[in-house]
Scaffold this motif. Structure first.
Motif, PDB file in Angstrom:
ATOM      1  N   UNK A  42      -5.807   0.437  -7.115  1.00 34.81           N
ATOM      2  CA  UNK A  42      -6.849   1.434  -7.794  1.00 34.81           C
ATOM      3  C   UNK A  42      -8.025   0.720  -9.069  1.00 34.81           C
ATOM      4  N   UNK A  43      -7.649  -0.744  -9.411  1.00 34.96           N
ATOM      5  CA  UNK A  43      -8.204  -1.045 -10.292  1.00 34.96           C
ATOM      6  C   UNK A  43      -9.111  -2.592 -10.335  1.00 34.96           C
ATOM      7  N   UNK A  44     -10.473  -2.813 -10.340  1.00 37.42           N
ATOM      8  CA  UNK A  44     -11.522  -4.004 -10.032  1.00 37.42           C
ATOM      9  C   UNK A  44     -10.424  -5.228 -10.537  1.00 37.42           C
ATOM     10  N   UNK A  45      -9.463  -4.129 -11.873  1.00 36.38           N
ATOM     11  CA  UNK A  45      -9.882  -6.294 -12.480  1.00 36.38           C
ATOM     12  C   UNK A  45      -7.774  -6.725 -12.288  1.00 36.38           C
ATOM     13  N   UNK A  46      -7.702  -7.514 -11.160  1.00 36.64           N
ATOM     14  CA  UNK A  46      -6.421  -7.717 -10.236  1.00 36.64           C
ATOM     15  C   UNK A  46      -7.503  -9.339 -10.481  1.00 36.64           C
ATOM     16  N   UNK A 118       4.284   2.193  -7.238  1.00 33.41           N
ATOM     17  CA  UNK A 118       5.866   2.139  -6.266  1.00 33.41           C
ATOM     18  C   UNK A 118       6.143   1.887  -5.229  1.00 33.41           C
ATOM     19  N   UNK A 119       4.719   2.213  -4.126  1.00 33.60           N
ATOM     20  CA  UNK A 119       4.522   1.846  -2.605  1.00 33.60           C
ATOM     21  C   UNK A 119       3.108   1.953  -2.621  1.00 33.60           C
ATOM     22  N   UNK A 120       3.395   1.923  -1.206  1.00 33.95           N
ATOM     23  CA  UNK A 120       1.625   1.115  -0.453  1.00 33.95           C
ATOM     24  C   UNK A 120       1.360   2.636  -0.339  1.00 33.95           C
ATOM     25  N   UNK A 121      -0.011   2.742  -0.887  1.00 34.79           N
ATOM     26  CA  UNK A 121      -0.516   4.174  -0.705  1.00 34.79           C
ATOM     27  C   UNK A 121      -1.827   3.556   0.444  1.00 34.79           C
TER      28      UNK A 121
END
Length: 134
Positions: A42-46, A118-121
């Motif tokens: 949930x972050x566009x800065x990756x 901590x887990x896939x959402x």
């Protein structure tokens, strides 16, 4: 493994051998890993930090459709480690596997930032949580 994206191999994607150019495929993988990580964290800065050895096992021709699959291996404090497989939808062959792709979550200054995941959402679960007031 979940296959999220399909790409159609077009003339501009080919190498001199008239098969899918490896650099084009790696760009597609990098983009898919980034998009997947942006949604998960949930972050566009990756950004991509690391991509392990790649293993080309087959190729694709003009007109073939390739599918890109991503799985999460682990969540780090500021990172997400993924695995990728690309397969040819027409021949059912695996084209390439990438065992580890490390994506790093950044703050607005470009520094690694803890993401708290901590887990896939899944988006459907996030929507359900918002609807239920959680």
């Amino acid at each position: 493994m979940r296959f999220h994206t399909r790409k159609w191999v077009k003339p501009e994607d080919l190498n001199p051998n008239k098969t899918l150019f490896g650099g084009k495929l790696l760009a597609w993988i990098d983009e898919e890993a980034a998009l997947y990580s942006i949604v998960q964290l949930e972050n566009p800065h990756v950004v991509t930090k690391f991509m392990s050895e790649i293993n080309f096992m087959a190729s694709a021709q003009q007109g073939d459709i390739v599918e890109i699959g991503i799985d999460v291996i682990s969540f780090g404090r500021t990172s997400l480690v993924l695995r990728c497989e690309v397969r040819n939808k027409m021949t059912h062959e695996t084209i390439i596997t990438v065992d580890r792709i490390t994506m790093v979550n950044l703050d607005e200054n470009g520094k690694p930032k803890p993401h708290g995941k901590t887990q896939v959402e899944y988006v459907k679960d996030r929507l359900s949580a918002k609807d239920s007031g959680l």
